[in-house]
Design an enzyme around this catalytic site. Structure first.
Site, mmCIF file in Angstrom:
data_model
loop_
_atom_site.group_PDB
_atom_site.id
_atom_site.type_symbol
_atom_site.label_atom_id
_atom_site.label_comp_id
_atom_site.label_asym_id
_atom_site.label_seq_id
_atom_site.Cartn_x
_atom_site.Cartn_y
_atom_site.Cartn_z
ATOM 1 N N GLU A 116 -37.164 13.979 21.609
ATOM 2 C CA GLU A 116 -36.749 14.141 23.004
ATOM 3 C C GLU A 116 -37.169 12.912 23.815
ATOM 4 O O GLU A 116 -38.346 12.633 23.956
ATOM 5 C CB GLU A 116 -37.412 15.395 23.601
ATOM 6 C CG GLU A 116 -37.013 15.626 25.041
ATOM 7 C CD GLU A 116 -38.156 16.083 25.939
ATOM 8 O OE1 GLU A 116 -37.862 16.596 27.021
ATOM 9 O OE2 GLU A 116 -39.344 15.910 25.572
ATOM 10 N N ASP A 164 -41.242 16.747 20.707
ATOM 11 C CA ASP A 164 -41.368 16.767 22.157
ATOM 12 C C ASP A 164 -41.875 15.409 22.664
ATOM 13 O O ASP A 164 -42.609 14.706 21.961
ATOM 14 C CB ASP A 164 -42.394 17.863 22.508
ATOM 15 C CG ASP A 164 -42.446 18.195 23.978
ATOM 16 O OD1 ASP A 164 -41.414 18.610 24.521
ATOM 17 O OD2 ASP A 164 -43.530 18.047 24.584
HETATM 18 C C1 ABC Z 1 -44.050 23.344 34.582
HETATM 19 C C2 ABC Z 1 -43.090 24.021 35.532
HETATM 20 C C3 ABC Z 1 -42.291 22.999 36.308
HETATM 21 C C4 ABC Z 1 -43.228 22.074 37.030
HETATM 22 C C5 ABC Z 1 -44.162 21.442 36.016
HETATM 23 C C6 ABC Z 1 -45.176 20.565 36.695
HETATM 24 O O1 ABC Z 1 -44.851 22.476 35.299
HETATM 25 O O2 ABC Z 1 -42.216 24.844 34.781
HETATM 26 O O3 ABC Z 1 -41.473 23.658 37.246
HETATM 27 O O4 ABC Z 1 -42.456 21.050 37.629
HETATM 28 C C7 ABC Z 1 -43.500 22.462 29.402
HETATM 29 C C8 ABC Z 1 -42.834 23.654 30.039
HETATM 30 C C9 ABC Z 1 -42.500 23.370 31.490
HETATM 31 C C10 ABC Z 1 -43.751 22.918 32.243
HETATM 32 C C11 ABC Z 1 -44.326 21.688 31.516
HETATM 33 C C12 ABC Z 1 -45.584 21.155 32.182
HETATM 34 O O5 ABC Z 1 -44.643 22.053 30.169
HETATM 35 O O6 ABC Z 1 -41.652 23.937 29.325
HETATM 36 O O7 ABC Z 1 -41.972 24.537 32.093
HETATM 37 O O8 ABC Z 1 -43.362 22.608 33.571
HETATM 38 O O9 ABC Z 1 -46.593 22.106 32.141
HETATM 39 C C13 ABC Z 1 -40.726 18.380 27.347
HETATM 40 C C14 ABC Z 1 -40.249 19.793 27.026
HETATM 41 C C15 ABC Z 1 -40.668 20.712 28.145
HETATM 42 C C16 ABC Z 1 -42.182 20.812 28.123
HETATM 43 C C17 ABC Z 1 -42.858 19.520 27.940
HETATM 44 C C18 ABC Z 1 -44.321 19.470 27.967
HETATM 45 C C19 ABC Z 1 -42.164 18.397 27.579
HETATM 46 O O10 ABC Z 1 -38.885 19.801 26.738
HETATM 47 O O11 ABC Z 1 -40.115 22.008 28.055
HETATM 48 O O12 ABC Z 1 -42.578 21.383 29.403
HETATM 49 O O13 ABC Z 1 -44.735 19.608 26.600
HETATM 50 C C20 ABC Z 1 -40.893 14.685 31.372
HETATM 51 C C21 ABC Z 1 -41.057 14.347 29.893
HETATM 52 C C22 ABC Z 1 -40.278 15.294 29.004
HETATM 53 C C23 ABC Z 1 -40.655 16.751 29.324
HETATM 54 C C24 ABC Z 1 -40.344 16.986 30.787
HETATM 55 C C25 ABC Z 1 -40.681 18.401 31.227
HETATM 56 O O14 ABC Z 1 -41.135 16.072 31.587
HETATM 57 O O15 ABC Z 1 -40.632 13.015 29.675
HETATM 58 O O16 ABC Z 1 -40.621 15.009 27.670
HETATM 59 N N1 ABC Z 1 -39.969 17.736 28.446
HETATM 60 C C26 ABC Z 1 -37.968 11.941 34.805
HETATM 61 C C27 ABC Z 1 -38.793 11.265 33.747
HETATM 62 C C28 ABC Z 1 -38.906 12.165 32.528
HETATM 63 C C29 ABC Z 1 -39.504 13.494 32.944
HETATM 64 C C30 ABC Z 1 -38.586 14.120 33.996
HETATM 65 C C31 ABC Z 1 -39.062 15.488 34.451
HETATM 66 O O17 ABC Z 1 -38.498 13.220 35.111
HETATM 67 O O18 ABC Z 1 -38.222 10.023 33.386
HETATM 68 O O19 ABC Z 1 -39.747 11.560 31.572
HETATM 69 O O20 ABC Z 1 -39.572 14.349 31.795
HETATM 70 O O21 ABC Z 1 -40.277 15.381 35.074
HETATM 71 C C32 ABC Z 1 -32.780 11.061 35.256
HETATM 72 C C33 ABC Z 1 -33.708 9.908 34.940
HETATM 73 C C34 ABC Z 1 -34.898 10.457 34.193
HETATM 74 C C35 ABC Z 1 -35.567 11.513 35.043
HETATM 75 C C36 ABC Z 1 -34.567 12.612 35.351
HETATM 76 C C37 ABC Z 1 -35.187 13.737 36.159
HETATM 77 O O22 ABC Z 1 -33.458 12.053 36.026
HETATM 78 O O23 ABC Z 1 -33.025 8.957 34.118
HETATM 79 O O24 ABC Z 1 -35.823 9.427 33.924
HETATM 80 O O25 ABC Z 1 -36.658 12.083 34.290
HETATM 81 O O26 ABC Z 1 -31.697 10.582 36.015
#
Ligand code: ABC
Ligand code: CA
Length: 484
Positions: free
Chosen positions: A254, A230
């Site tokens: 990831e 992750d």
């Molecule tokens: C919960 C809620 C969400 C709420 C959030 C604040 O809290 O469900 O609705 O928005 C776990 C849970 C989630 C939970 C989170 C936080 O924890 O599954 O439900 O969200 O409590 C991994 C996993 C994911 C996991 C975590 C945390 C990490 O797969 O399931 O979440 O251990 C970032 C991280 C990425 C992470 C993701 C959730 O957040 O980098 O590792 N996934 C941009 C950023 C990314 C970022 C993304 C989302 O936004 O660059 O780094 O991901 O916030 C593209 C761009 C990207 C851009 C995207 C959106 O668009 O090129 O850069 O990403 O065009």
């Protein structure tokens, strides 16, 4: 009944795969696998009670390791020979206001015990054993970047973290505010004041040693074959090689970004990277009959040139638990089938997220985390058959060509609506003309007049005198051709 044909070479393979376990699984071992992503809480109940599971409140729905064991046949019969399961360690207990509870497994609290909602340590060992007795691999999702806290953690919260129980083992508190600043991405925190993801000080030797020792122990205790790491991009790159070595098995990280040059550099530090840039290009290309096929072509060429081992360094997917399902916006079944085909015919390791084969259509988190038991695991629907055929075609191609997982594919786009992946003996045509469109395509590389099979329709055909096939589709469906 779906159409499903088995090229002759596959018939003896089920037997051979039984001997294919026990030793630590390397990147090369994984290249011929195909992975089914299981969200443990949402895959199967221990007792198959068919209990409702509302995704909206984000609460545990009670899927378990035992439930997975009981439904391995469902996964293996589709042709998958590996599963990726949710993180298994003990998470925060209880419900956060607004973000629900830790049913997904990413809110780590104690890495020395197993999340009791999913079962016991023995249940997890039994799952590993059941997989291995079927010749299948177990990939575990691991969270290294952070521990979780309801609200900002204080000293008491941190002292309860067991292995990493001192404040100086964490980076000073700041939430990530600038994704263009890599230090900010690595050393500030994910999450928010409702659920803070306390960011480990992965520069500290105590933290490095703690994680390396932990992963060696986990791989050995649960006989793991691989890892999904992750938040890879939130930890400095030089941390990863020693961690991977301590694990001793294949690891895919990831890196959530739509930027191939950013993502690809991680392949110099870890075996594999989830192909997020490819995901964005893929979903765009098949989003409608005017999707951008040249972007997919360009992205896949970049993937081939920029990753350490080209597209072999990646694992490809159309859906996962963080993104809206493809069918939340695309309903044309021809587009859906074409988009699903891509991950199974390229050099990447294919991953399918549970529920895609059932045509699930949930949108953004949490709607995309539907319980699979609500489908009753039926095997009669069209997409289930489609996945089965794709896995079968891929396995047959691997069996027929010993360099299938080492010689790079050739990708071309014969027209603005078609894309062709050539990886002999497999030739795959995909198009975004849709169910009411038609397309023609030519591909080659076969022997003159060679007998072939189009594996998705099971129709036989012959190459022409020059070893080419001339393919005409009147319903926009993909075509995956190989030796009979
Ligand atoms: C919960 C809620 C969400 C709420 C959030 C604040 O809290 O469900 O609705 O928005 C776990 C849970 C989630 C939970 C989170 C936080 O924890 O599954 O439900 O969200 O409590 C991994 C996993 C994911 C996991 C975590 C945390 C990490 O797969 O399931 O979440 O251990 C970032 C991280 C990425 C992470 C993701 C959730 O957040 O980098 O590792 N996934 C941009 C950023 C990314 C970022 C993304 C989302 O936004 O660059 O780094 O991901 O916030 C593209 C761009 C990207 C851009 C995207 C959106 O668009 O090129 O850069 O990403 O065009
Ligand atoms: Ca970090």
């Amino acid at each position: 009944m779906h159409l499903f044909c088995t090229p002759s070479i596959l018939k003896c393979l089920a037997f051979l795969s039984l001997f294919n376990v026990a030793l630590a699984a390397s990147a090369t071992d994984w290249l011929s696998r195909s992975i089914y992503q299981v969200l443990t809480d949402r895959f199967a109940l221990t007792d198959d009670a068919g209990t409702p599971c509302d995704t909206a409140p984000q609460l545990y729905c009670n899927g378990t390791f035992k439930g997975i064991v009981n439904h391995l046949e469902y996964i293996q019969a589709m042709g998958f020979d590996a599963i990726w399961i949710s993180p298994v360690v003990t998470n925060l207990e209880g419900n956060s206001a607004g973000e629900g509870d830790a049913y997904h497994g990413y809110w780590t609290q104690d890495i020395t015990t197993i999340n009791k909602h999913f079962g016991t340590s023995d249940d997890l060992k039994a799952l590993s054993k059941a997989l291995h007795s079927r010749g299948m691999y177990l990939m575990l999702d691991v969270v290294i970047n952070h521990f979780a806290s309801f609200g900002l953690p204080n000293d008491t919260t941190i002292s309860a973290y067991g292995t990493f129980n001192a404040p100086d083992l964490f980076h000073p508190q700041c939430f990530i505010s600038d994704y263009n600043n890599q230090t900010n991405v690595e050393q500030c925190w994910l999450g928010d004041t409702t659920v803070a993801l306390a960011d480990l000080n992965t520069e500290s030797q105590t933290v490095i040693d703690g994680w390396n020792k932990w992963i060696t122990g986990m791989v050995s205790e649960y006989s793991l074959d691989g890892l999904r790491i992750d938040t890879l991009k939130h930890v400095r790159k030089p941390f990863w090689p020693a961690f991977q070595q301590a694990a001793g098995v294949y690891a895919v990280g990831e890196v959530l970004i739509n930027d191939t040059s950013y993502a690809s550099d991680y392949s110099n530090f870890i075996d594999g990277v989830l192909d997020y840039p490819g995901y964005y290009a893929l979903t765009q290309a098949f989003s409608s009959t005017s999707g951008n096929m040249s972007l997919l072509l360009e992205t896949s060429h970049q993937t081939q040139s920029l990753y350490k081992n080209g597209a072999f360094s990646t694992a490809a997917f159309l859906e996962n638990h963080d993104q809206p399902r493809f069918q939340s916006t695309v309903h044309d079944q021809s587009l859906v089938k074409n988009a699903m085909t891509w991950s199974f015919v390229t050099d990447a390791i294919p991953i399918l997220y549970q529920g895609q084969e059932q045509g699930y259509g949930g949108g953004n988190v949490p709607a995309n985390r539907e319980a699979l038991w609500l489908s009753a695991y039926v095997t009669s629907n069209t997409l289930h058959g489609h996945v089965t055929s794709l896995n079968s075609a891929r396995k047959a191609a691997i069996a027929a060509n010993s360099s299938y997982t080492s010689v790079p594919m050739v990708v071309s786009s014969p027209s603005e609506s078609t894309i062709l992946v050539s990886k002999l003996p497999m030739l795959a045509f995909m198009s975004n003309v849709g169910a009411f469109g038609s397309y023609n395509a030519v591909g080659g590389g076969y022997q003159p007049n060679e007998a072939l099979v189009e594996t998705l329709s099971c129709k036989t055909l012959n190459a022409d005198g020059n070893g080419n096939i001339n393919f005409a589709s009147t319903d926009g469906l993909p075509m995956v051709c190989e030796f009979l």
